[in-house]
Scaffold this motif. Structure first.
Motif, PDB file in Angstrom:
ATOM      1  N   LEU A 167       0.826  -1.385   0.038  1.00  0.00           N
ATOM      2  CA  LEU A 167      -0.130   0.081  -0.067  1.00  0.00           C
ATOM      3  C   LEU A 167       0.837   1.191   0.009  1.00  0.00           C
ATOM      4  CD1 LEU A 167      -2.866  -0.899   2.610  1.00  0.00           C
ATOM      5  CD2 LEU A 167      -3.103  -0.904  -0.130  1.00  0.00           C
ATOM      6  N   SER A 168       1.932   1.303   0.608  1.00  0.00           N
ATOM      7  CA  SER A 168       2.921   2.419   0.735  1.00  0.00           C
ATOM      8  C   SER A 168       3.382   2.553  -0.742  1.00  0.00           C
ATOM      9  CB  SER A 168       3.853   2.195   1.649  1.00  0.00           C
ATOM     10  OG  SER A 168       3.511   2.203   3.042  1.00  0.00           O
ATOM     11  N   ARG A 169       4.186   1.628  -1.512  1.00  0.00           N
ATOM     12  CA  ARG A 169       4.495   1.682  -2.699  1.00  0.00           C
ATOM     13  C   ARG A 169       3.483   2.223  -3.811  1.00  0.00           C
ATOM     14  NH1 ARG A 169       7.502  -3.231  -5.953  1.00  0.00           N
ATOM     15  NH2 ARG A 169       7.806  -2.137  -7.960  1.00  0.00           N
ATOM     16  N   LEU A 170       2.104   1.397  -3.531  1.00  0.00           N
ATOM     17  CA  LEU A 170       1.264   1.993  -4.425  1.00  0.00           C
ATOM     18  C   LEU A 170       0.740   3.534  -4.302  1.00  0.00           C
ATOM     19  CD1 LEU A 170      -0.926   1.150  -6.700  1.00  0.00           C
ATOM     20  CD2 LEU A 170      -2.499   0.235  -4.774  1.00  0.00           C
ATOM     21  N   ARG A 171       0.825   3.909  -3.023  1.00  0.00           N
ATOM     22  CA  ARG A 171       0.343   5.226  -2.788  1.00  0.00           C
ATOM     23  C   ARG A 171       1.305   6.141  -3.195  1.00  0.00           C
ATOM     24  NH1 ARG A 171      -2.765   8.456  -3.206  1.00  0.00           N
ATOM     25  NH2 ARG A 171      -4.407   7.250  -2.066  1.00  0.00           N
ATOM     26  N   ASP A 172       2.631   5.844  -3.181  1.00  0.00           N
ATOM     27  CA  ASP A 172       3.615   6.690  -3.739  1.00  0.00           C
ATOM     28  C   ASP A 172       3.465   6.650  -5.327  1.00  0.00           C
ATOM     29  OD1 ASP A 172       4.709   7.138  -1.464  1.00  0.00           O
ATOM     30  OD2 ASP A 172       6.433   5.517  -1.477  1.00  0.00           O
ATOM     31  N   GLU A 173       3.183   5.815  -5.887  1.00  0.00           N
ATOM     32  CA  GLU A 173       3.047   5.640  -7.235  1.00  0.00           C
ATOM     33  C   GLU A 173       1.671   6.510  -7.520  1.00  0.00           C
ATOM     34  OE1 GLU A 173       2.953   1.675  -8.525  1.00  0.00           O
ATOM     35  OE2 GLU A 173       4.819   0.972  -8.227  1.00  0.00           O
ATOM     36  N   ALA A 174       0.859   6.300  -7.088  1.00  0.00           N
ATOM     37  CA  ALA A 174      -0.307   7.056  -7.373  1.00  0.00           C
ATOM     38  C   ALA A 174      -0.117   8.709  -7.230  1.00  0.00           C
ATOM     39  CB  ALA A 174      -1.613   6.709  -6.398  1.00  0.00           C
ATOM     40  N   ASP A 175       0.520   9.122  -6.046  1.00  0.00           N
ATOM     41  CA  ASP A 175       0.775  10.427  -5.827  1.00  0.00           C
ATOM     42  C   ASP A 175       1.690  10.944  -6.855  1.00  0.00           C
ATOM     43  OD1 ASP A 175      -0.718  10.465  -3.837  1.00  0.00           O
ATOM     44  OD2 ASP A 175       0.873  10.140  -2.287  1.00  0.00           O
ATOM     45  N   GLY A 176       2.648  10.170  -7.302  1.00  0.00           N
ATOM     46  CA  GLY A 176       4.017  10.723  -8.201  1.00  0.00           C
ATOM     47  C   GLY A 176       3.125  10.929  -9.644  1.00  0.00           C
ATOM     48  N   SER A 177       2.227  10.046 -10.072  1.00  0.00           N
ATOM     49  CA  SER A 177       1.736   9.887 -11.363  1.00  0.00           C
ATOM     50  C   SER A 177       0.316  10.658 -11.475  1.00  0.00           C
ATOM     51  CB  SER A 177       1.634   8.489 -12.025  1.00  0.00           C
ATOM     52  OG  SER A 177       0.819   7.899 -11.143  1.00  0.00           O
ATOM     53  N   ALA A 178      -0.136  10.791 -10.401  1.00  0.00           N
ATOM     54  CA  ALA A 178      -1.715  11.416 -10.518  1.00  0.00           C
ATOM     55  C   ALA A 178      -2.377  10.563 -11.169  1.00  0.00           C
ATOM     56  CB  ALA A 178      -1.461  13.074 -10.967  1.00  0.00           C
ATOM     57  N   ASP A 179      -2.333   9.340 -11.076  1.00  0.00           N
ATOM     58  CA  ASP A 179      -3.096   8.221 -12.037  1.00  0.00           C
ATOM     59  C   ASP A 179      -4.268   7.991 -11.177  1.00  0.00           C
ATOM     60  OD1 ASP A 179      -4.281   5.994 -13.342  1.00  0.00           O
ATOM     61  OD2 ASP A 179      -2.438   5.611 -14.085  1.00  0.00           O
ATOM     62  N   PRO A 180      -5.619   8.212 -11.843  1.00  0.00           N
ATOM     63  CA  PRO A 180      -6.792   8.024 -10.800  1.00  0.00           C
ATOM     64  C   PRO A 180      -7.192   6.409 -10.600  1.00  0.00           C
ATOM     65  CG  PRO A 180      -7.229   8.802 -12.814  1.00  0.00           C
ATOM     66  CD  PRO A 180      -5.838   8.967 -12.886  1.00  0.00           C
ATOM     67  N   VAL A 181      -6.467   5.453 -11.538  1.00  0.00           N
ATOM     68  CA  VAL A 181      -6.803   4.304 -11.602  1.00  0.00           C
ATOM     69  C   VAL A 181      -6.020   3.606 -10.425  1.00  0.00           C
ATOM     70  CG1 VAL A 181      -6.565   2.025 -12.977  1.00  0.00           C
ATOM     71  CG2 VAL A 181      -7.138   3.922 -14.313  1.00  0.00           C
ATOM     72  N   LEU A 182      -4.571   4.088 -10.105  1.00  0.00           N
ATOM     73  CA  LEU A 182      -3.906   3.797  -9.171  1.00  0.00           C
ATOM     74  C   LEU A 182      -4.271   4.186  -7.826  1.00  0.00           C
ATOM     75  CD1 LEU A 182      -0.329   4.230 -10.615  1.00  0.00           C
ATOM     76  CD2 LEU A 182      -1.433   2.106 -10.273  1.00  0.00           C
ATOM     77  N   ALA A 183      -4.936   5.416  -7.675  1.00  0.00           N
ATOM     78  CA  ALA A 183      -5.468   6.033  -6.537  1.00  0.00           C
ATOM     79  C   ALA A 183      -6.671   5.216  -6.155  1.00  0.00           C
ATOM     80  CB  ALA A 183      -5.993   7.413  -6.656  1.00  0.00           C
ATOM     81  N   ARG A 184      -7.548   4.531  -7.081  1.00  0.00           N
ATOM     82  CA  ARG A 184      -8.850   3.911  -6.891  1.00  0.00           C
ATOM     83  C   ARG A 184      -8.359   2.528  -6.280  1.00  0.00           C
ATOM     84  NH1 ARG A 184     -10.772   6.610 -11.331  1.00  0.00           N
ATOM     85  NH2 ARG A 184     -10.444   4.717 -12.884  1.00  0.00           N
ATOM     86  N   LEU A 185      -7.261   2.060  -6.884  1.00  0.00           N
ATOM     87  CA  LEU A 185      -6.838   0.862  -6.756  1.00  0.00           C
ATOM     88  C   LEU A 185      -6.323   0.665  -5.058  1.00  0.00           C
ATOM     89  CD1 LEU A 185      -6.352  -2.233  -7.442  1.00  0.00           C
ATOM     90  CD2 LEU A 185      -3.863  -1.359  -8.149  1.00  0.00           C
TER      91      LEU A 185
END
Length: 242
Positions: free
Chosen positions: A147-165
Motif C-alpha cells: 500500500l505504501s508503494r502503491l500510494r507513492d506511485e499514485a501520488d507521483g503519477s496522479a493516475d486516478p486508476v492507481l488511486a482507486r486501486l
C-alpha cells in the motif's frame, strides 16, 4: 530543477524559456522534447505534453502481442523463464498481469477463479482474502509495504486508476490484531508464504526491472518483478523440487 538548470539542459536561453512558460512564445515540438528529457517525464506524459501544445504524439503505444513487439516480448519471456524455478512476472502500469513464468503461475493455483479473470491485478490477488492473503504469513507487513508503494506511485503519477486501486485495497479487512510493523525490516521486506500442500515456509525478496531504452509507451511502463529466496531453507526447498 531551477529554470536556469532546465534551460541549460535543454540548450535554450532562460529568456526564451521564460517566454514559453508565460505563454508569450509558443514552443516547438523539438523544444518540448528537449525539456521533457531533463525533467524525466514518462513517455505517456511526453505525449500528453505534445498534444496539449497542438502536436501529434511521437511515442507509440502497442499491445505486447503486436507483431512489431515480438522482439521485446521474447526478451521479457526470456528473462522470466530464465529466472525459473523462482517466481517472476511482468505487470503493466496498473499492476495488471502481462506475463508470468511457471513458478509464478503455480503460486496462483489456490487463488479463486474470480480474481484470475483478466485483467488480473497482482496487488488485488496478493491482498484479497480469496487470493494469496491466507498464505502470506507476514500479511500485515506485506500489506503495509504494497500500500505504501502503491500510494507513492499514485501520488507521483496522479493516475486516478492507481488511486482507486489503493483505496480499494486499503479497505480490504485484515485479521484482527494485525498491525503494520513499527520498524523497517533489517534488509528488505520479504514475502513469506506458507505452502498449503506441505506446510513449509517460503520466503522471498523481490527486485524490479524496467526497460531503460524503451521508446514505446507499453514497453516503458512494463515492470518485471523477480522473486529470490530470502533464506537458505527456501532456496533448498525450491531447488530440491526443481
Amino acid at each position: 530543477m531551477s529554470q536556469l538548470d532546465l534551460a541549460g539542459e535543454a540548450e535554450v536561453s532562460t529568456r526564451h524559456l521564460s517566454f514559453v512558460e508565460s505563454g508569450r512564445s509558443a514552443p516547438s515540438r523539438e523544444l518540448l522534447l528537449r525539456l521533457a528529457e531533463p525533467l524525466a517525464l514518462p513517455l505517456r506524459e511526453r505525449n500528453r505534453l505534445l498534444l496539449a501544445a497542438g502536436f501529434a504524439p511521437v511515442y507509440g503505444e502497442r499491445v505486447i502481442d503486436a507483431p512489431d513487439m515480438a522482439a521485446a516480448r521474447d526478451v521479457v519471456e526470456a528473462v522470466l523463464n530464465g529466472h525459473s524455478p523462482f517466481p517472476a512476472l511482468a505487470v503493466d502500469r496498473h499492476w495488471n498481469l502481462v506475463l508470468a513464468n511457471d513458478a509464478a503461475r503455480a503460486l496462483l493455483a489456490s487463488v479463486d477463479a474470480t480474481l484470475l479473470t483478466p485483467p488480473v491485478n497482482v496487488l488485488r490477488v496478493s491482498l484479497h482474502p480469496d487470493g494469496l492473503a491466507p498464505m502470506i504469513v507476514n500479511i500485515a507487513e506485506w500489506r503495509h509495504h504494497l500500500l505504501s508503494r502503491l500510494r507513492d506511485e499514485a501520488d507521483g503519477s496522479a493516475d486516478p486508476v492507481l488511486a482507486r486501486l489503493h483505496d480499494e485495497l486499503r479497505a480490504i479487512p485484515i485479521p484482527a490484531g494485525l498491525r503494520p510493523p513499527s520498524f523497517p525490516s533489517p534488509v528488505a521486506v520479504p514475502l513469506t508464504l506458507r505452502d498449503t500442500a506441505t506446510g513449509r515456509l517460503l520466503s522471498f525478496i523481490s527486485t524490479t526491472t524496467v526497460f531503460g531504452t524503451a521508446t514505446d509507451v507499453t514497453l516503458a511502463e512494463l515492470t518485471l518483478e523477480s522473486f529470490y529466496p530470502a533464506d537458505d531453507d527456501t532456496r533448498r526447498a525450491i531447488l530440491g523440487d526443481a
